[in-house]
Write an enzyme that holds these catalytic residues in place. Sequence first.
Site, short mmCIF file in Angstrom:
data_model
loop_
_atom_site.label_atom_id
_atom_site.label_comp_id
_atom_site.label_asym_id
_atom_site.label_seq_id
_atom_site.Cartn_x
_atom_site.Cartn_y
_atom_site.Cartn_z
N HIS B 13 0.50 -1.12 -0.11
CA HIS B 13 0.06 -0.29 -0.14
C HIS B 13 1.09 1.25 -0.25
O HIS B 13 0.65 2.14 0.39
CB HIS B 13 -0.84 0.08 1.49
CG HIS B 13 -0.32 -0.13 2.52
ND1 HIS B 13 -0.31 -0.70 4.02
CD2 HIS B 13 0.42 0.43 3.12
CE1 HIS B 13 -0.16 -0.45 4.19
NE2 HIS B 13 1.03 0.54 4.82
N HIS B 60 -0.97 5.40 10.04
CA HIS B 60 -0.03 5.64 9.76
C HIS B 60 -0.06 7.25 10.20
O HIS B 60 0.41 8.06 9.90
CB HIS B 60 0.84 5.69 8.47
CG HIS B 60 0.89 4.32 7.10
ND1 HIS B 60 -0.49 3.75 7.09
CD2 HIS B 60 1.85 3.90 6.57
CE1 HIS B 60 0.35 2.68 6.77
NE2 HIS B 60 1.58 2.69 6.29
N HIS B 194 10.28 -3.77 3.98
CA HIS B 194 11.05 -2.42 3.46
C HIS B 194 11.47 -1.72 4.98
O HIS B 194 10.71 -2.37 6.19
CB HIS B 194 10.08 -1.17 2.25
CG HIS B 194 8.37 -1.31 3.35
ND1 HIS B 194 7.87 -2.18 4.00
CD2 HIS B 194 8.53 -0.01 3.35
CE1 HIS B 194 6.60 -1.82 4.12
NE2 HIS B 194 6.99 -0.22 4.20
N GLU B 241 4.69 -4.71 8.44
CA GLU B 241 2.96 -5.08 8.09
C GLU B 241 2.49 -6.20 7.65
O GLU B 241 1.36 -6.05 7.21
CB GLU B 241 3.14 -3.76 7.16
CG GLU B 241 3.17 -2.19 7.37
CD GLU B 241 3.31 -1.27 6.77
OE1 GLU B 241 3.46 -0.33 6.39
OE2 GLU B 241 4.13 -1.39 5.29
#
Lengths: 136, 281
Positions: B13, B60, B194, B241
Site C-alpha cells: 500500500h 500511519h 522495507h 506490516e
Amino acid sequence: MVPQPATAITQEQSLRRAIPLFDGALATRGYELNAMCFSFNEKANRDAFLADEDAYCARFHLTPEQRKAVAERNVLAMLDAGGNVYYLAKLAGIFGLGVQDLGALQTGMSVDAFKAMLVTWAEKIPHARIPQKENA
Amino acid sequence: MMAKIIGGYFTSHVPGIGGAIMRGDQETPYWKPFFAGFPPIREWLAEARPDVAVVFSNDHGLNFFLDKMPTFAVGAAPSYDNADEGWGLPVYKSFEGHPALSWHLIDSLVRDEFDITTCQKMLVDHAVSIPFELAYPGVESWPLKLIPLAINTVQYPLPSPKRCLALGRAVHRALQSWGGDERILICGTGGLSHQLDGPRAGFMNPDYDMFCLDNLAANPDALTGHTAEQVAELAGTQGVEILNWIAARGAMGDVPLAEVSRNYHIPISNTAAASLLLEPA
C-alpha cells in the site's frame, strides 16, 4: 533486589534496542516531536510551521534535542530524539522530501546512489521459486 | 442464504503508488512491473462481485496518534473518510460502512476474548484507499462496503504474528455466524519487506518475502514462528506490516486455498512490493 522482567521480555527489549524499534522508551522521549508532526496532517498547520518555525516548535514544547534535530534537518538525530518515521514523514513532506530523500539523508548516500541501491535488491529475488502463471 | 467469503486480496500500500496513479505513470518502465499484477485481480473482482470488504491494515498517523494507540481496532462507522495525510496525495473517496456487520464482528470477537477497541469514527489512510484504487481504478464510488480493522504496527510492543493469525481466525468465526447474504472479500495490506528509518534504511529481504508468499495460503502457521521484533529484523522496520496479511489470511479460514494470481517486484519506492489473490479451492 530490583525486580527483573522475564527473560523473554528482556530478549524482546534488547532486540528492540539493537534494531532499533520504536518502543515505549522512544515513544516517551519523542512525544512532543511526534505530536507536532501529527499536526501536519492539516495544511493550516504546515503553513504555520513554514511561516514561523521557532514559534510553531515552541507551541509543541519540543525538547532542546528535538528542536536542534529539526533545525538541522537531521533525520537520524530526530529518530534518536524519539521521532517515529510515520510521523516524521509528514515533516519531510513540508520540505517536499520523499522516502528516498530520507533514505539518502540517513545513509549518507546521494539520492541517486540510494535509488540505485534499492534496485539492486531485485538481484536477490529467488527467481526459480516464482511459479509461472498457468494459461498465461 | 449465508454470507460467503469469496476470496482474499493482499497488496502493498506504499503511498508512492498513489503518486504514480495521480501522475498516470502506470505504464512507465519503473511502475509497469508492479501495476502488471492487477489486471487479473480486477478481472476476478468483476466476476466475483464482492459487496463487503473486511480490511486489515495499519494506520500511519492519520486516525490514531500515540496518545491512544489500540493494538487492534475495529471500525463500526456508517462511513469512513480519507483525509490529507500531509505529503501531497489526493484525498480519496469515502467508503460506506456496514455497522450491523461491524457490531456482529465486535460482539463475536469480544465473546472470543479479543479485547478490541471499537471505533464509531475512523479515518482510513492510504493503507485502505490505495488497495481499492488499484482494484477498481477510476470508479465513481466504491462498489463495496468497508469494515476496517487496524493493527498497531507503529509502537512496540506489537501483537505477535501468532496473535494476529488468531485474530483473523476469530474474524472468520464471526463471519460464519453472520446471518446476512453478503459476498465478503478479505483484504490484507502493506509490506512486503522495507525499512524507512535509520542507517539500515533501504533494507529489503526477498528470501523472507518469498517464505511468506509461499506459506501464506497453505501453511500460515509457518509465519507465526517469529516474534514481531524478529519479523522487523527479517523484513525491515516497516516490513512488519506483514502482520496485516497474516491476520487477513486467518480470516479466510482454515480451508484449502487456490492462488489466483501473484506478483512480486523490487523496488517500488523503498519497498519490495507484492500483490496476491487467493480463493477457496
